[in-house]
Design a protein around this motif. Structure first.
Motif, short mmCIF file in Angstrom:
data_model
loop_
_atom_site.label_atom_id
_atom_site.label_comp_id
_atom_site.label_asym_id
_atom_site.label_seq_id
_atom_site.Cartn_x
_atom_site.Cartn_y
_atom_site.Cartn_z
N MET B 1 1.00 -1.21 0.05
CA MET B 1 -0.06 0.01 -0.08
C MET B 1 0.86 1.29 0.04
O MET B 1 1.82 1.18 0.61
N THR B 2 0.53 2.34 -0.82
CA THR B 2 1.08 3.57 -0.79
C THR B 2 0.69 4.61 0.31
O THR B 2 -0.42 4.59 0.58
N HIS B 3 1.87 4.97 1.06
CA HIS B 3 1.38 5.80 2.17
C HIS B 3 1.66 7.40 1.64
O HIS B 3 0.52 8.13 1.54
N THR B 4 2.78 7.84 1.26
CA THR B 4 3.04 9.12 1.13
C THR B 4 3.60 9.24 -0.09
O THR B 4 4.67 8.65 -0.42
N VAL B 5 3.13 10.21 -0.94
CA VAL B 5 3.41 10.32 -2.40
C VAL B 5 4.00 11.88 -2.19
O VAL B 5 3.53 12.86 -1.83
N LEU B 6 5.19 12.17 -3.10
CA LEU B 6 5.85 13.50 -3.13
C LEU B 6 5.46 13.62 -4.78
O LEU B 6 6.10 12.91 -5.50
N GLY B 29 -2.18 8.08 1.83
CA GLY B 29 -2.25 8.73 3.08
C GLY B 29 -2.07 10.06 2.98
O GLY B 29 -2.99 10.95 3.42
N ARG B 30 -0.76 10.22 2.19
CA ARG B 30 -0.64 11.92 2.08
C ARG B 30 0.00 12.29 0.74
O ARG B 30 0.72 11.16 0.17
N VAL B 31 -0.36 13.32 0.39
CA VAL B 31 0.22 13.86 -1.01
C VAL B 31 1.00 15.10 -0.77
O VAL B 31 0.34 16.11 -0.28
N ASP B 73 8.59 10.81 5.53
CA ASP B 73 8.68 9.39 5.34
C ASP B 73 8.27 9.08 3.61
O ASP B 73 7.25 8.22 3.84
N VAL B 74 8.55 9.96 3.02
CA VAL B 74 7.63 9.56 1.50
C VAL B 74 8.47 8.29 1.11
O VAL B 74 9.58 7.80 1.24
N ASP B 75 7.28 7.65 0.52
CA ASP B 75 7.76 6.35 -0.33
C ASP B 75 7.57 6.31 -1.82
O ASP B 75 8.09 5.38 -2.31
N THR B 76 6.92 7.14 -2.29
CA THR B 76 6.85 7.21 -3.49
C THR B 76 7.09 8.85 -4.13
O THR B 76 6.46 9.83 -3.60
N ARG B 224 -0.55 8.18 -12.88
CA ARG B 224 -1.52 7.65 -11.52
C ARG B 224 -0.97 6.09 -11.50
O ARG B 224 -0.70 5.75 -10.26
N ARG B 225 -1.10 5.43 -12.62
CA ARG B 225 -0.96 3.93 -12.47
C ARG B 225 0.46 3.50 -12.02
O ARG B 225 0.67 2.87 -11.38
N THR B 226 1.47 4.40 -12.79
CA THR B 226 2.99 4.12 -12.45
C THR B 226 3.31 4.59 -11.01
O THR B 226 4.06 4.02 -10.35
N ALA B 227 2.50 5.58 -10.53
CA ALA B 227 2.73 5.98 -9.12
C ALA B 227 2.14 5.03 -7.99
O ALA B 227 2.64 4.88 -6.87
N THR B 228 1.29 4.11 -8.40
CA THR B 228 0.60 3.51 -7.44
C THR B 228 0.93 1.84 -7.71
O THR B 228 0.61 1.14 -6.83
N GLU B 229 1.62 1.63 -8.74
CA GLU B 229 1.89 0.13 -9.15
C GLU B 229 3.30 0.14 -9.42
O GLU B 229 3.85 0.91 -9.86
N ASP B 230 3.84 -1.08 -9.41
CA ASP B 230 5.24 -1.36 -9.74
C ASP B 230 5.28 -1.67 -11.39
O ASP B 230 5.04 -2.60 -11.80
N HIS B 231 6.02 -0.80 -12.08
CA HIS B 231 6.23 -0.85 -13.72
C HIS B 231 7.49 -0.49 -13.86
O HIS B 231 7.76 0.60 -14.40
N PRO B 232 8.70 -1.26 -13.40
CA PRO B 232 9.94 -0.54 -13.53
C PRO B 232 10.08 -0.69 -15.29
O PRO B 232 9.55 -1.42 -16.12
#
Lengths: 283, 341
Positions: B1-6, B29-31, B73-76, B224-232
């Motif tokens: 799950m994504t928590h904090t996005v920058l 959680g946070r943007v 604590d940004v994760d994305t 949006r898709r690439t920020a919330t899913e893994d697509h390396p």
């Protein structure tokens, strides 16, 4: 509705599509409508009445799958490409669009570059050749390149070196057949008896021909001689007996390139005999 | 799950739309949105509601960005702040600093961070350059015949270089690089959209480039898709199909004025100098030789094709800007009726 009315309506519909931009080009920039209705229409009189082109062996060109047409190149000015395109478009039962692979010189020049793209052709490079063949297109290539089209008249109907055989590698990768093609008649349209090398180099051209009419007659010298043409397609050479990985084996590629070259040279000799004189009404 | 996005570059249109769409996602959680200037207010032109996005004003060239990342604590990280044209004040040097130094600072902060798990970088298909010696269609692994040597495209190449370095050093972070074709849509303001809103279009004589557009809605969805899913990996993003410049002009009902290539170049420089249209050398190359990219890799990764094709994206832009283009069509209809009578 009478025939004339229908033709007028069709023409107006075509015009409307053209002025409003409601037509489609493919990713290579190929505009089938413009090619068929305008560009080829300009070349057809030359094909029909001037060169009186005949075709043989059209059944060897597949109707609905990818294939690589490999032909000899001649004539100082590459009209053979245009005539080959008209032949396949108008006289093949499936009206196939020929996608030629051309030199980068063409795409550097204004006007010529985008007209070449609009009529379906593209740059001779591995990526484009592979892509077109994978899409099931009919791809055409003149492996002799400038060496063929710019050779002196004294060497007519003698195939030049076939480059690095990149076209064979592409056909093997795509597992598409190679259709050998001989074009007889283009050699005589502008007999090149000299070359203005210095001037050509200054202009950045591969050669600048001297013909019996050019440059002596000025623009009139640009009129091609009305030689009789025959375009013959030979039996396809299969490439699906190779492994696609063989495309990276230089021995396989060189061997097949030589084989294709010999087939076309033989075709050329036979067709030339069959055609007889280049200018039948006069000789 | 994504928590904090920058999200960087949140004060510009696409960045703001990405932030707002992520802010609307209950899974997140946070943007946090950062940019050099605050986002335009809602009432003004181009304002986008940012929802619960927290805006932080950051100079991308300094170390402030690292503080934001570690404090929250940004994760994305969605890196959108690549600017395509020099800002009104500052010029090319400032633009390059923002693009390249800004990216280096951001990547440095990500490398130090223990929380960042995913990085999405906005790049551009301009990295392929535009020349007559290139293949007709670029795939992601294509090597351009003439790598871009100017402006935005060169910045993007350098940014991608640093991102590749980061990918090597932090193998645990999923990195997605998205090479976007020219944005097109109602809210897009770019040198190209400004070009199409001129009364007459100067074009390079004897050239008719192939263009490709990506609709802003599709761009936002891909981000949006690439920020919330893994697509390396690295992916081209463009609408299906191709429009020629001449076709664009006809669809817009605009008059083109073909000028010789050298004069076209000069006009571009002059227009840029006068602040009319920002036409950089690499954009002038695009207007001669065009550029088309292959998008099958992204379609395979996301299992989705863009909703807008190049042509429908352009039509949507024309509709929104009220560029009717109806005159030639109306004339033709008149003619057709006159003949039919």
């Amino acid at each position: 509705m009478s025939d004339v009315d229908r033709r007028v309506a069709e023409l107006l519909a075509l015009l409307r599509r053209r002025v409003t931009g409601e037509y489609e080009v493919d990713e290579f920039g190929f505009d089938p409508e413009l090619t068929d209705k305008v560009l080829l229409e300009l070349v057809r009189p030359l094909y029909r009445d001037w060169f009186r082109v005949e075709t043989t062996g059209m059944e060897h060109v597949p109707a609905d799958s990818g294939a690589l047409v490999v032909a000899n190149h001649s004539g100082t000015i590459p009209l053979d490409g245009l005539m080959l395109q008209v032949a396949l478009h108008d006289h093949h039962p499936a009206r196939r669009a020929l996608r030629l692979l051309g030199a980068d010189l063409v795409y550097r020049l204004p006007l010529l570059g985008h007209l070449a793209r609009k009529s379906g052709h593209t740059l001779a490079c591995r990526e484009d050749a592979d892509r077109l063949l994978r899409k099931g297109e009919l791809v055409g290539v003149f492996p002799e390149g400038f060496k063929g089209v710019g050779k002196p008249f004294s060497e007519r109907y003698r195939l030049q070196r076939f480059g690095r055989g990149g076209f064979v590698a592409s056909a093997i990768r795509a597992q598409t057949p190679i259709v050998p093609c001989a074009i007889v008649g283009a050699e005589e349209i502008y007999p090149k008896i000299g070359d203005l090398r210095l001037l050509a180099r200054a202009l950045g051209l591969p050669y600048l021909p001297v013909t019996p009419l050019f440059p002596w007659l000025g623009p009139l010298g640009a009129v091609p001689l009305p030689s009789k043409w025959v375009i013959g397609f030979g039996e396809p050479v299969r490439t699906d007996e190779f492994d696609p990985a063989d495309a990276d084996d230089p021995m396989v590629v060189f061997h097949l390139t030589d084989q294709i070259r010999e087939i076309i040279q033989q075709q050329l000799n036979e067709l030339r005999l069959r055609r007889g004189h280049a200018f039948p009404p006069f000789f | 799950m994504t928590h904090t996005v920058l999200v960087t570059g949140v004060s510009r249109h696409i960045g703001a739309r990405v932030a707002s769409v992520l802010a609307a996602d209950p899974e997140i959680g946070r943007v946090i949105g950062v940019d050099t200037a605050p986002p335009p207010s809602l009432s003004s032109d181009g304002g986008v509601p940012l929802g619960r996005t927290e805006f932080v004003r950051v100079d991308p060239r300094g170390p402030d960005i690292a503080k934001v990342i570690s404090a929250a604590d940004v994760d994305t990280v969605v890196h959108m702040s690549l600017v395509s044209a020099p800002p009104r004040s500052g010029g090319r040097a400032l633009m390059k600093e923002q693009n390249v130094i800004g990216t280096m600072q951001l990547l440095g902060a990500c490398q130090r961070s223990a929380t960042v798990r995913r990085l999405v970088v906005r790049s551009t298909t301009a990295v392929y350059g535009s020349s007559p010696r290139d293949p007709a269609v670029f795939t992601e692994d294509a090597e351009p015949a003439e790598p871009p040597a100017h402006g935005y495209a060169k910045d993007a190449c350098e940014v991608e270089g640093y991102v590749r370095g980061f990918t090597r050093r932090r193998r645990d972070v999923t990195v997605t690089t998205l090479r976007f074709a020219n944005f097109m849509g109602p809210g897009v303001d770019s040198p190209l959209t400004r070009y199409f809103t001129q009364p007459v279009l100067p074009t390079a004589l004897g050239f008719d480039p192939r263009l490709q557009f990506v609709h802003e809605d599709d761009a936002v969805e891909v981000l949006r898709r690439t920020a919330t899913e893994d697509h390396p990996g690295t992916f081209n993003v463009a609408g299906d199909g191709v429009l020629l410049l001449s076709q664009c002009a006809r669809r817009a009902g605009l008059v083109t004025v073909p000028v010789p290539s050298s004069a076209f170049q000069l006009m571009g420089e002059l227009a840029r100098g006068a602040g009319l249209v920002d036409f950089s050398p690499e954009q002038l190359r695009l207007m001669r030789h065009g550029r088309v990219v292959d998008t099958t890799a992204l379609a395979a990764a996301l299992g989705r094709r863009p909703a807008f094709s190049t042509a429908t994206a352009f039509d949507d832009f024309l509709r929104a800007r009220d560029i009717a283009g109806g005159l030639p069509a109306a004339l033709m209809d008149l003619l057709t009726r006159a003949v039919a009578r």
